[in-house]
Design a protein around this motif. Structure first.
Motif, PDB file in Angstrom:
ATOM      1  N   SER A  26     170.864  84.299 140.102  1.00 17.99           N
ATOM      2  CA  SER A  26     170.337  85.565 139.383  1.00 17.99           C
ATOM      3  C   SER A  26     168.820  85.648 139.820  1.00 17.99           C
ATOM      4  O   SER A  26     168.155  84.787 140.255  1.00 17.99           O
ATOM      5  N   ARG A  53     168.184  84.600 128.247  1.00 18.06           N
ATOM      6  CA  ARG A  53     168.802  85.872 128.350  1.00 18.06           C
ATOM      7  C   ARG A  53     170.051  86.124 129.484  1.00 18.06           C
ATOM      8  O   ARG A  53     170.719  86.992 129.402  1.00 18.06           O
ATOM      9  N   ASP A  69     172.859  84.819 132.125  1.00 25.09           N
ATOM     10  CA  ASP A  69     173.942  84.162 132.168  1.00 25.09           C
ATOM     11  C   ASP A  69     173.718  83.014 133.107  1.00 25.09           C
ATOM     12  O   ASP A  69     172.991  82.993 134.180  1.00 25.09           O
TER      13      ASP A  69
END
Length: 167
Positions: A33, A90, A92
């Protein structure tokens, strides 16, 4: 949580390096991410659309969802920008979070540097910068990689974090 940053001044090649690293590392079977800091106001919404109208009307948060993605927009209004740690919490769980920007935070980073941009290096005064990705040889006490040698940079980041170089 494994976090590694890409930092540097404007026009240093940060975003291109981030994009190549995501492609390289996900191709190796790891999940990634990203979190990018913006120094200016930005909008992912479009004037006139329902979600924009909700936000402008005063909604603190607007969650926009479809069958292909969802996005949560939070209006800060007059509250301070949340710290990096709050934003990371926040996200995942993934194998690696790459952070673009956030020069002053304490996570490990690689500095992107292009000689033509004419900016000074951040690394000499910042021990959180573990290596330099550059288009010109430099005299420094940190590992250096060519800015376009994405595979070697990915190897360095994954090794630094103790992640497998490939799955």
């Amino acid at each position: 949580m494994n976090i590694f940053g890409v930092t540097g001044w404007k026009n240093a090649g940060k975003t291109g390096l981030m994009e190549r690293l995501v492609t390289e590392i996900t191709a190796r079977g790891l999940t990634v991410s990203t979190l990018k800091h913006a120094h200016h106001s930005f909008d992912v919404d479009h004037p006139g659309k329902d979600s924009h109208r909700h936000r402008i009307a005063g909604a603190a948060q607007v969650l926009l969802a479809s069958r292909t993605r969802w996005a949560l927009m939070t209006e800060l209004r007059d509250t301070p920008e949340p710290p990096l740690t709050d934003l990371l919490a926040r996200l995942d769980p993934v194998d690696l979070i790459l952070v673009e920007g956030y020069k002053r935070d304490t996570h490990p980073k690689i500095e992107a540097h292009r000689a033509a941009a004419g900016n000074p290096l951040i690394a000499p005064t910042d021990p959180t910068i573990r290596a330099i990705a550059t288009d010109t040889p430099l005299t420094l006490d940190r590992p250096q990689f060519h800015l376009d040698d994405t595979a070697a940079i990915a190897d360095f980041i994954l090794g630094h974090l103790g992640l497998p170089p490939a799955r």
